[in-house]
Design a protein around this motif. Structure first.
Motif, mmCIF file in Angstrom:
data_model
loop_
_atom_site.group_PDB
_atom_site.id
_atom_site.type_symbol
_atom_site.label_atom_id
_atom_site.label_comp_id
_atom_site.label_asym_id
_atom_site.label_seq_id
_atom_site.Cartn_x
_atom_site.Cartn_y
_atom_site.Cartn_z
ATOM 1 N N THR A 131 0.823 -1.207 0.000
ATOM 2 C CA THR A 131 0.000 0.000 0.000
ATOM 3 C C THR A 131 0.862 1.264 0.000
ATOM 4 O O THR A 131 0.482 2.279 -0.571
ATOM 5 N N GLY A 132 2.023 1.204 0.581
ATOM 6 C CA GLY A 132 2.906 2.382 0.626
ATOM 7 C C GLY A 132 3.712 2.597 -0.632
ATOM 8 O O GLY A 132 4.322 3.665 -0.815
ATOM 9 N N PRO A 174 2.873 3.079 -3.964
ATOM 10 C CA PRO A 174 2.516 4.180 -4.877
ATOM 11 C C PRO A 174 3.020 5.542 -4.395
ATOM 12 O O PRO A 174 3.550 6.320 -5.187
ATOM 13 N N ALA A 175 2.900 5.835 -3.116
ATOM 14 C CA ALA A 175 3.358 7.124 -2.588
ATOM 15 C C ALA A 175 4.880 7.220 -2.624
ATOM 16 O O ALA A 175 5.434 8.308 -2.824
ATOM 17 N N ALA A 176 5.577 6.098 -2.431
ATOM 18 C CA ALA A 176 7.042 6.111 -2.443
ATOM 19 C C ALA A 176 7.589 6.251 -3.859
ATOM 20 O O ALA A 176 8.679 6.775 -4.057
ATOM 21 N N THR A 210 5.945 7.734 -6.696
ATOM 22 C CA THR A 210 5.616 8.964 -7.429
ATOM 23 C C THR A 210 4.821 9.933 -6.570
ATOM 24 O O THR A 210 4.103 9.533 -5.657
ATOM 25 N N ARG A 211 4.960 11.230 -6.961
ATOM 26 C CA ARG A 211 4.160 12.261 -6.321
ATOM 27 C C ARG A 211 2.971 12.603 -7.205
ATOM 28 O O ARG A 211 2.085 13.330 -6.791
ATOM 29 N N VAL A 245 -0.441 12.355 -8.451
ATOM 30 C CA VAL A 245 -1.655 11.833 -7.841
ATOM 31 C C VAL A 245 -2.391 10.890 -8.793
ATOM 32 O O VAL A 245 -2.905 9.841 -8.376
ATOM 33 N N ARG A 282 -0.431 7.666 -9.040
ATOM 34 C CA ARG A 282 -0.596 6.963 -7.761
ATOM 35 C C ARG A 282 -1.943 6.244 -7.713
ATOM 36 O O ARG A 282 -2.031 5.087 -7.305
ATOM 37 N N GLU A 291 -2.604 2.263 -7.306
ATOM 38 C CA GLU A 291 -3.449 1.761 -6.215
ATOM 39 C C GLU A 291 -4.622 0.951 -6.762
ATOM 40 O O GLU A 291 -4.992 -0.090 -6.205
#
Length: 179
Positions: free
Chosen positions: A126-127, A129-131, A133-134, A136, A139, A143
């Motif tokens: 789950t973490g 996508p955030a790690a 790229t920024r 949205v 991301r 997800e």
């Protein structure tokens, strides 16, 4: 001696037995539908009185034969019950040994382990996508892909569990393993 047979208009005879009627070995065997040797065996086993001058009492022969059949039926049903119990005990021992050897595990334990692994994997992924790229939108796409993969995996796990419980192939009818 048997009393005189009476006949009716339909030509059938009715015989009143006195209990003194005697049959030869061949007559008794023929009456019962067995061999002479089997008749002698019934006599040796005590079901039928011993022949006197090669003759057997009619009533005692019939009663003894019926008694032998009933005894045989009881022995057969007892043997069948004993056999069923023996098979159940053997199955219980085989299952216990299989579990002790680690070849058999409780389905609830398997489900708990797999659910725990799925939960850990989901938390770890789950973490990502955030790690990565920024962006949205990107991301959200990642997800969405991960959530779809988790949903498909959960569905396959549920289907495999149901198949295992029913004794079916957990990989489905086509025999494929998608791993």
């Amino acid at each position: 001696m048997a009393k005189k047979a009476t006949t009716s208009s339909t030509s059938s005879a009715i015989i009143d037995l006195t209990g003194e009627e005697m049959l030869s070995t061949s007559g008794a065997s023929s009456l019962l539908g067995i061999t002479s040797q089997w008749l002698r065996q019934l006599s040796a086993n005590g079901y039928i009185p011993v022949a006197i001058k090669g003759k057997y009492p009619l009533v005692a022969v019939v009663q003894g034969y019926v008694r032998s059949l009933k005894d045989e039926e009881r022995r057969s049903s007892k043997a069948a019950a004993d056999s069923g119990l023996k098979a159940a005990r053997q199955r219980e021992v085989e299952l216990r040994i299989g579990k002790e050897e680690g070849r058999l595990v409780d389905m609830e334990d398997v489900e708990a382990v797999v659910s725990n692994v799925f939960a850990t994997l989901r938390a770890e992924l789950t973490g990502i996508p955030a790690a990565v790229t920024r962006d949205v939108k990107l991301r959200a796409e990642i997800e969405k892909g991960l959530n779809g993969a988790f949903a498909r995996s959960q569905g396959k796990f549920r289907e495999a569990g149901e198949a295992l419980r029913s004794g079916s192939d957990p990989f489905g009818a086509d025999g494929e393993n998608d791993s």
